[in-house]
Scaffold this active site. Structure first.
Site, PDB file in Angstrom:
ATOM      1  N   ASP A  67      -7.433   8.673  -4.241  1.00  0.00           N
ATOM      2  CA  ASP A  67      -7.621   8.743  -5.688  1.00  0.00           C
ATOM      3  C   ASP A  67      -7.050   7.502  -6.365  1.00  0.00           C
ATOM      4  OD1 ASP A  67      -5.062   9.893  -4.888  1.00  0.00           O
ATOM      5  OD2 ASP A  67      -4.757  10.404  -7.003  1.00  0.00           O
ATOM      6  N   ASP A  96      -4.201  -0.353  -4.664  1.00  0.00           N
ATOM      7  CA  ASP A  96      -3.512   0.940  -4.690  1.00  0.00           C
ATOM      8  C   ASP A  96      -4.510   2.095  -4.559  1.00  0.00           C
ATOM      9  OD1 ASP A  96      -1.599   2.889  -4.980  1.00  0.00           O
ATOM     10  OD2 ASP A  96      -1.282   2.554  -7.111  1.00  0.00           O
ATOM     11  N   GLU A 126      -2.621  11.902  -5.594  1.00  0.00           N
ATOM     12  CA  GLU A 126      -1.314  11.252  -5.542  1.00  0.00           C
ATOM     13  C   GLU A 126      -0.973  10.642  -6.887  1.00  0.00           C
ATOM     14  OE1 GLU A 126       1.764   8.153  -4.916  1.00  0.00           O
ATOM     15  OE2 GLU A 126      -0.245   7.921  -5.746  1.00  0.00           O
ATOM     16  N   GLU A 127      -1.999  10.149  -7.583  1.00  0.00           N
ATOM     17  CA  GLU A 127      -1.768   9.514  -8.871  1.00  0.00           C
ATOM     18  C   GLU A 127      -1.547  10.536  -9.986  1.00  0.00           C
ATOM     19  OE1 GLU A 127      -1.149   6.564  -9.042  1.00  0.00           O
ATOM     20  OE2 GLU A 127      -2.322   5.358  -7.643  1.00  0.00           O
ATOM     21  N   GLU A 155       1.156   2.508   1.244  1.00  0.00           N
ATOM     22  CA  GLU A 155       1.217   2.101  -0.161  1.00  0.00           C
ATOM     23  C   GLU A 155       1.402   0.584  -0.254  1.00  0.00           C
ATOM     24  OE1 GLU A 155       0.856   3.566  -2.976  1.00  0.00           O
ATOM     25  OE2 GLU A 155       1.162   5.724  -2.695  1.00  0.00           O
ATOM     26  N   HIS A 340      -2.846  -0.684 -10.807  1.00  0.00           N
ATOM     27  CA  HIS A 340      -3.088   0.014 -12.078  1.00  0.00           C
ATOM     28  C   HIS A 340      -3.526  -0.926 -13.200  1.00  0.00           C
ATOM     29  CE1 HIS A 340      -0.564   3.879 -11.083  1.00  0.00           C
ATOM     30  NE2 HIS A 340      -1.243   3.421 -10.033  1.00  0.00           N
TER      31      HIS A 340
END
Length: 365
Positions: A67, A96, A126-127, A155, A340
């Protein structure tokens, strides 16, 4: 290299939390010789892929998420149509952490693993709140007596240069809300009021930015960081009835939730107050001398010629769940300078080296 094409395909899935958009099925097909378990709960889709290689040796797992956060506006290209330009792949999730997923999936396909079992644990949440993702897969594995001995969560961990950082632990996160009670009244008659701001003012220095422990070689000090403070009605002639302070503590193993509770109770002694604390994640530390840390360190240095720093910096990740189940876990992935962000991108060179690091780890574990 195949890993580049695989990442491009993976970034085409609009897998905004908690929708995997078919990415997990795509990965399961790619590793069709692995036994696949799709574990769903509360709208979250997770995937466990596992394969037994031998009756002897150890069980190694890779963990990650498919995700991504929403792309936002201002991209130079469609964030879900990967763009290869100047040695980078631009797409949401490129760093990411679909690069990490692409690297370990392809490394597993190509490596000659000599341990007992390999597993891949993937989530689509996870986000977000991360309540029904990796944790649910590990519960399932525990029920089936399939918990791994060691795990790598891919990660994006590197800071300035690929290979410069291996995370061997993470701080925990404690959220707090402190309410100091008072009695509202007219500002001209302060003797008839109970002003919670005045009553707590002398104690604020023992809360704002206060270190609850000195830190150590692995962890920074557990610092109280105020995130919001408010009182009153935004007028100048009425005293407030309540002072509300919100804060967060990224805590090390030296400071527990109980320690925080006891400390704040001490500085609030004699005041009318309410305190709410919530530990959203617990700290963990994997021994730097453990096999997974040492073997990964060897592979990173062999492929990158960089000596990585072992650290626990950054926020929380799903690695914490592995630690809760007694799995010795580390994190390693590409650099994290655009995670992000608008125009998120990953270096193709880093992606290919990450694949080689994981391949070397598998073949020498």
């Amino acid at each position: 290299m195949q890993v580049v094409n695989f990442l491009k395909e993976l970034t085409k899935f609009k897998s905004i939390t908690p929708d995997d958009d078919g990415a997990l099925n795509y990965i399961a097909v790619e590793l069709s010789d692995f036994e696949a378990f799709f574990i769903e709960k509360e709208g979250v889709k997770n995937l466990l892929l596992t394969k037994k290689f031998s009756d002897v040796g150890e069980h190694l797992a890779f963990g990650g998420h498919v995700d991504v956060v929403p792309p936002g506006d201002g991209w130079s290209n469609d964030p879900f149509i990967p763009l290869e330009k100047d040695g980078f792949i631009y797409a949401r999730g490129a760093q990411d952490m679909k690069s990490g997923v692409a690297a370990f999936v392809n490394a597993i396909k190509d490596a000659d693993f000599k341990g007992s079992r390999l597993s891949i644990i993937l989530t689509s949440d996870e986000e977000g709140e991360a309540k029904y993702g990796t944790l649910e897969v590990l519960k399932f594995m525990q029920e089936k007596d399939l918990l791994p001995d060691f795990a790598v969560v891919a990660e994006p961990t590197c800071d300035k240069k690929f290979g410069d950082s291996i995370k061997i632990g993470r701080r925990g996160s404690i959220n707090g809300i402190l309410r100091i009670k008072g009695k509202q009244g007219h500002v001209a008659y302060p003797q008839k009021c109970i002003n919670p701001v005045h009553n707590f003012a002398a104690s604020l220095k023992f809360l704002a930015g206060f270190d609850l422990d000195p830190g150590d070689e692995a962890f920074l000090p557990s610092k109280i960081v105020i995130t919001d403070i408010r009182a009153g009605m935004e007028v100048t002639n009425v005293t407030p009835s309540e002072l509300k302070i919100m804060f967060n503590i990224r805590n090390s193993l030296q400071t527990s939730l109980e320690d925080v509770q006891n400390y704040i109770e001490k500085i609030c002694e004699g005041l009318d107050y309410e305190l709410s604390l919530n530990q959203s994640s617990k700290p963990f530390l994997t021994d730097a001398n453990s096999k997974i840390v040492q073997k990964l360190n060897e592979s990173v240095q062999k492929i990158t010629s960089v000596v990585p720093e072992f650290n626990t910096k950054g926020g929380t990740s799903d690695a914490r769940y592995f630690a809760e189940f007694g799995v010795k876990v580390v994190e390693f992935g590409v650099c994290n300078d655009t995670i992000h962000a608008v125009d998120e991108k990953v270096s193709i060179e880093e992606l290919e080296k990450l694949y080689l690091v994981f391949k070397d780890l598998l073949e020498n574990f």
